[in-house]
Design a protein around this motif. Structure first.
Motif, PDB file in Angstrom:
ATOM      1  N   TRP A  91       0.820  -1.217   0.000  1.00 50.17           N
ATOM      2  CA  TRP A  91       0.000   0.000   0.000  1.00 50.17           C
ATOM      3  C   TRP A  91       0.852   1.264   0.000  1.00 50.17           C
ATOM      4  CZ3 TRP A  91      -4.852   0.290  -1.398  1.00 50.17           C
ATOM      5  CH2 TRP A  91      -5.641  -0.845  -1.311  1.00 50.17           C
ATOM      6  N   LEU A  92       1.931   1.266   0.787  1.00 52.74           N
ATOM      7  CA  LEU A  92       2.787   2.460   0.845  1.00 52.74           C
ATOM      8  C   LEU A  92       3.425   2.711  -0.532  1.00 52.74           C
ATOM      9  CD1 LEU A  92       4.142   4.719   2.433  1.00 52.74           C
ATOM     10  CD2 LEU A  92       5.902   3.114   3.142  1.00 52.74           C
ATOM     11  N   THR A  93       3.895   1.626  -1.164  1.00 58.05           N
ATOM     12  CA  THR A  93       4.535   1.784  -2.472  1.00 58.05           C
ATOM     13  C   THR A  93       3.509   2.234  -3.510  1.00 58.05           C
ATOM     14  OG1 THR A  93       6.018   0.012  -1.837  1.00 58.05           O
ATOM     15  CG2 THR A  93       6.054   0.640  -4.131  1.00 58.05           C
ATOM     16  N   LEU A  94       2.292   1.682  -3.416  1.00 59.84           N
ATOM     17  CA  LEU A  94       1.241   2.110  -4.342  1.00 59.84           C
ATOM     18  C   LEU A  94       0.988   3.608  -4.189  1.00 59.84           C
ATOM     19  CD1 LEU A  94      -1.019   1.387  -6.400  1.00 59.84           C
ATOM     20  CD2 LEU A  94      -2.550   1.136  -4.452  1.00 59.84           C
ATOM     21  N   LEU A  95       0.948   4.061  -2.935  1.00 61.90           N
ATOM     22  CA  LEU A  95       0.723   5.489  -2.667  1.00 61.90           C
ATOM     23  C   LEU A  95       1.828   6.332  -3.309  1.00 61.90           C
ATOM     24  CD1 LEU A  95      -1.256   7.208  -0.909  1.00 61.90           C
ATOM     25  CD2 LEU A  95       0.548   7.239   0.818  1.00 61.90           C
ATOM     26  N   MET A  96       3.078   5.864  -3.168  1.00 66.46           N
ATOM     27  CA  MET A  96       4.210   6.602  -3.748  1.00 66.46           C
ATOM     28  C   MET A  96       4.126   6.612  -5.268  1.00 66.46           C
ATOM     29  SD  MET A  96       7.205   5.174  -1.331  1.00 66.46           S
ATOM     30  CE  MET A  96       8.538   5.706  -2.371  1.00 66.46           C
ATOM     31  N   ILE A  97       3.775   5.461  -5.838  1.00 59.65           N
ATOM     32  CA  ILE A  97       3.683   5.376  -7.303  1.00 59.65           C
ATOM     33  C   ILE A  97       2.594   6.331  -7.808  1.00 59.65           C
ATOM     34  CG2 ILE A  97       3.006   3.872  -9.225  1.00 59.65           C
ATOM     35  CD1 ILE A  97       4.303   1.542  -7.769  1.00 59.65           C
ATOM     36  N   CYS A  98       1.438   6.304  -7.128  1.00 61.78           N
ATOM     37  CA  CYS A  98       0.324   7.159  -7.574  1.00 61.78           C
ATOM     38  C   CYS A  98       0.714   8.628  -7.482  1.00 61.78           C
ATOM     39  CB  CYS A  98      -0.926   6.889  -6.744  1.00 61.78           C
ATOM     40  SG  CYS A  98      -1.640   5.300  -7.147  1.00 61.78           S
ATOM     41  N   SER A  99       1.346   9.013  -6.363  1.00 65.46           N
ATOM     42  CA  SER A  99       1.678  10.441  -6.243  1.00 65.46           C
ATOM     43  C   SER A  99       2.750  10.817  -7.268  1.00 65.46           C
ATOM     44  CB  SER A  99       2.084  10.785  -4.798  1.00 65.46           C
ATOM     45  OG  SER A  99       3.465  10.686  -4.644  1.00 65.46           O
ATOM     46  N   ALA A 100       3.681   9.889  -7.564  1.00 68.45           N
ATOM     47  CA  ALA A 100       4.685  10.177  -8.598  1.00 68.45           C
ATOM     48  C   ALA A 100       4.015  10.296  -9.963  1.00 68.45           C
ATOM     49  CB  ALA A 100       5.737   9.077  -8.616  1.00 68.45           C
ATOM     50  N   TYR A 101       3.079   9.393 -10.249  1.00 67.44           N
ATOM     51  CA  TYR A 101       2.391   9.438 -11.549  1.00 67.44           C
ATOM     52  C   TYR A 101       1.629  10.750 -11.731  1.00 67.44           C
ATOM     53  CZ  TYR A 101       3.108   4.670 -13.415  1.00 67.44           C
ATOM     54  OH  TYR A 101       3.633   3.533 -13.966  1.00 67.44           O
ATOM     55  N   VAL A 102       0.956  11.206 -10.655  1.00 69.76           N
ATOM     56  CA  VAL A 102       0.178  12.459 -10.752  1.00 69.76           C
ATOM     57  C   VAL A 102       1.119  13.611 -11.087  1.00 69.76           C
ATOM     58  CG1 VAL A 102      -1.117  14.154  -9.385  1.00 69.76           C
ATOM     59  CG2 VAL A 102      -1.693  11.731  -9.244  1.00 69.76           C
ATOM     60  N   GLN A 103       2.274  13.635 -10.411  1.00 68.82           N
ATOM     61  CA  GLN A 103       3.189  14.750 -10.647  1.00 68.82           C
ATOM     62  C   GLN A 103       3.881  14.653 -12.007  1.00 68.82           C
ATOM     63  OE1 GLN A 103       5.190  15.857  -6.713  1.00 68.82           O
ATOM     64  NE2 GLN A 103       4.003  14.035  -6.242  1.00 68.82           N
ATOM     65  N   VAL A 104       4.201  13.425 -12.415  1.00 61.09           N
ATOM     66  CA  VAL A 104       4.790  13.241 -13.758  1.00 61.09           C
ATOM     67  C   VAL A 104       3.773  13.677 -14.811  1.00 61.09           C
ATOM     68  CG1 VAL A 104       5.522  11.496 -15.437  1.00 61.09           C
ATOM     69  CG2 VAL A 104       6.358  11.391 -13.111  1.00 61.09           C
ATOM     70  N   PHE A 105       2.527  13.338 -14.560  1.00 65.55           N
ATOM     71  CA  PHE A 105       1.464  13.718 -15.496  1.00 65.55           C
ATOM     72  C   PHE A 105       1.381  15.242 -15.624  1.00 65.55           C
ATOM     73  CE2 PHE A 105      -3.015  14.740 -16.346  1.00 65.55           C
ATOM     74  CZ  PHE A 105      -3.204  14.015 -17.518  1.00 65.55           C
ATOM     75  N   ALA A 106       1.431  15.916 -14.465  1.00 63.64           N
ATOM     76  CA  ALA A 106       1.370  17.383 -14.477  1.00 63.64           C
ATOM     77  C   ALA A 106       2.578  17.955 -15.216  1.00 63.64           C
ATOM     78  CB  ALA A 106       1.314  17.897 -13.048  1.00 63.64           C
ATOM     79  N   LEU A 107       3.755  17.407 -14.976  1.00 61.95           N
ATOM     80  CA  LEU A 107       4.972  17.890 -15.638  1.00 61.95           C
ATOM     81  C   LEU A 107       4.907  17.645 -17.154  1.00 61.95           C
ATOM     82  CD1 LEU A 107       7.548  16.735 -12.999  1.00 61.95           C
ATOM     83  CD2 LEU A 107       7.512  19.029 -13.965  1.00 61.95           C
ATOM     84  N   ASN A 108       4.364  16.461 -17.503  1.00 62.10           N
ATOM     85  CA  ASN A 108       4.237  16.105 -18.925  1.00 62.10           C
ATOM     86  C   ASN A 108       3.423  17.126 -19.701  1.00 62.10           C
ATOM     87  OD1 ASN A 108       5.633  13.800 -19.111  1.00 62.10           O
ATOM     88  ND2 ASN A 108       3.886  12.409 -19.065  1.00 62.10           N
ATOM     89  N   HIS A 109       2.401  17.651 -19.026  1.00 62.28           N
ATOM     90  CA  HIS A 109       1.438  18.472 -19.754  1.00 62.28           C
ATOM     91  C   HIS A 109       1.465  19.927 -19.319  1.00 62.28           C
ATOM     92  CE1 HIS A 109       0.126  14.805 -21.601  1.00 62.28           C
ATOM     93  NE2 HIS A 109       0.030  14.249 -20.396  1.00 62.28           N
ATOM     94  N   LEU A 110       2.638  20.333 -18.771  1.00 59.43           N
ATOM     95  CA  LEU A 110       2.801  21.758 -18.463  1.00 59.43           C
ATOM     96  C   LEU A 110       2.596  22.562 -19.725  1.00 59.43           C
ATOM     97  CD1 LEU A 110       5.814  22.351 -16.058  1.00 59.43           C
ATOM     98  CD2 LEU A 110       3.418  22.978 -15.737  1.00 59.43           C
ATOM     99  N   GLN A 111       3.124  22.044 -20.787  1.00 58.91           N
ATOM    100  CA  GLN A 111       2.796  22.621 -22.094  1.00 58.91           C
ATOM    101  C   GLN A 111       2.534  21.460 -23.053  1.00 58.91           C
ATOM    102  OE1 GLN A 111       6.288  24.934 -23.036  1.00 58.91           O
ATOM    103  NE2 GLN A 111       7.180  23.275 -24.224  1.00 58.91           N
ATOM    104  N   PRO A 112       1.648  21.663 -24.016  1.00 59.04           N
ATOM    105  CA  PRO A 112       1.305  20.551 -24.901  1.00 59.04           C
ATOM    106  C   PRO A 112       2.549  19.974 -25.580  1.00 59.04           C
ATOM    107  CG  PRO A 112      -0.150  22.406 -25.278  1.00 59.04           C
ATOM    108  CD  PRO A 112       0.931  22.902 -24.366  1.00 59.04           C
ATOM    109  N   LEU A 113       2.562  18.683 -25.724  1.00 53.12           N
ATOM    110  CA  LEU A 113       3.638  17.954 -26.402  1.00 53.12           C
ATOM    111  C   LEU A 113       5.024  18.281 -25.833  1.00 53.12           C
ATOM    112  CD1 LEU A 113       2.419  18.151 -30.105  1.00 53.12           C
ATOM    113  CD2 LEU A 113       1.831  16.507 -28.342  1.00 53.12           C
TER     114      LEU A 113
END
Ligand code: GH3
Ligand code: MG
Ligand code: MG
Length: 375
Positions: A91-113
């Motif tokens: 569960w702890l690792t899942l939490l870390m993965i999810c929070s990393a994914y959310v932030q990577v997602f935000a970084l990915n789409h700071l600007q299109p493409l």
């Protein structure tokens, strides 16, 4: 569907919790290594961010996101290093993965493409292969992350605000799907192999334990069998001749046991033998060895014990047998006759001690049974 997919990874059934516990330390180490690599990459990306965004507001947002990501991962890893139970690790690792994914997602789409999007495939694959939490958890988090990205790229495509062609969209979608498929398949291969290894190791150990149990202990009563008892007794006699360490020997025989068999049947007789063995085991010291010499005849080897100490023990055991009861057959009264002796300097082998105690037991029988005789 996720349920069906996560069944690709085998479960060892009742062995699964043991398997997870055995590999927990290794799994945590592997996840921490993966996390540290991830932290190092993020530090590097702070510099590439500045090349991408200059020093404007986008760079500041990216920096904030990177620092949050860095700190949250670091704290997560610190907690992870103290985890002791597989579900907490999952569960702890899942939490870390999810929070990393959310932030990577935000970084990915700071600007299109943004230029970083291609790294997603590596991250997703890395999580599948190197983070051995339950497959269901890896699948849910990575699949949700991929779907969110696919959704954003589809929006770009339909908005026509960015130069994203249909063929590019198709490549992106198939890459995410392929990465997830490859991740599920290859990681389940790796971890199934590890499970099979654990299973065969465990089975081999159980088999070894069974073999030892059958070779050394009596099946009915669980006490040392004749062969094992004699082996230990010979060693004890060796200690006596070499180092002059004394020992005593008790021989026990159930009184009128034939009558118990005749009256209540052989299976009940077996229960009496088991109860007798349990009674003696409860009343003996850890250093004493209790064995079944055959039939309803038992012996107790008492290292470092002189004749008076051994006699005291024999008297106690004889009394303990009076309270012995067989569940469902309270009418059965059990008594034992006991012979006691101590090893002597004139004994040339363990057999001499044994025949003396045998004669003493015979005397106990002749003198009326339910008694202790000493030689
Ligand atoms: P005594 O007081 O002289 O020792 O009389 P006893 O009847 O106990 O002695 P005897 O040697 O005549 O009989 C021993 C009996 O133990 C005979 C045999 O059927 C029984 N016996 C031996 N091994 C087992 C066993 O594994 N299970 C059961 N139920 N009975 C056993
Ligand atoms: Mg008997
Ligand atoms: Mg007998």
């Amino acid at each position: 569907m996720i349920d069906r997919l996560s069944r690709i990874e085998d479960s060892l059934g009742e062995l699964e919790p043991g398997y997870r516990r055995q590999y927990l330390k290794q799994d945590i180490k592997q996840t921490i290594l993966f996390g540290l690599t991830w932290l190092a990459l993020n530090l590097l990306f702070i510099f590439t961010d500045s090349l991408l965004y200059g020093s404007g507001p986008l760079w500041k947002t990216a920096l904030q996101l990177r620092l949050t990501l860095f700190l949250s991962t670091l704290v997560g890893l610190l907690f992870l290093s103290r985890v002791k139970h597989p579900p907490v690790y999952d569960w702890l690792t899942l939490l870390m993965i999810c929070s990393a994914y959310v932030q990577v997602f935000a970084l990915n789409h700071l600007q299109p493409l943004s230029q970083y999007a291609g790294l997603d495939y590596l991250i997703v694959l890395g999580i599948y292969l190197l983070v051995p939490i339950r497959l269901r958890f890896r699948l849910i988090s990575s699949f949700a992350f991929s779907l969110a990205n696919i959704a954003i790229y589809s929006i770009y495509f339909f908005n026509q605000s960015t130069p994203l062609s249909l063929s590019q969209l198709i490549v992106i979608i198939s890459s995410y799907l392929l990465t997830n498929g490859l991740g599920v398949w290859s990681s389940s291969q790796i971890y199934s192999h590890r499970r099979q290894q654990y299973e065969s190791q465990t089975r081999a150990m159980e088999l070894r334990k069974d073999l030892i149990q059958n070779a050394l202990f009596d099946q009915l009563t669980g006490v040392a069998n004749r062969r094992h008892f004699f082996q230990v007794a010979e060693e004890e006699f060796g200690r006596f001749t070499r180092y002059n360490r004394t020992f005593s020997l008790l021989m026990l025989d159930l009184d009128h046991f034939k009558a118990v068999n005749d009256q209540f049947g052989h299976p009940v007789g077996d229960k009496v033998l088991k109860e007798l063995a349990d009674t003696i085991l409860r009343n003996k010291r850890d250093s004493d060895l209790f064995g079944r010499l055959g039939g309803e005849e038992f012996a107790l080897l008492l290292p470092e014990t002189n004749l008076s100490g051994a006699t005291e023990i024999a008297v106690r055991l004889r009394r303990a047998c009076h309270t012995l009861g067989v569940p469902g057959h309270m009418a059965i009264r059990v008594t034992v006759s006991i012979g006691v002796t101590q090893v002597r300097s004139e004994d040339s082998s363990f057999d001499d001690v044994l025949s003396r105690v045998d004669e003493t037991l015979y005397r106990a029988k002749n003198n009326g049974r339910d008694r202790v005789e000493v030689a």
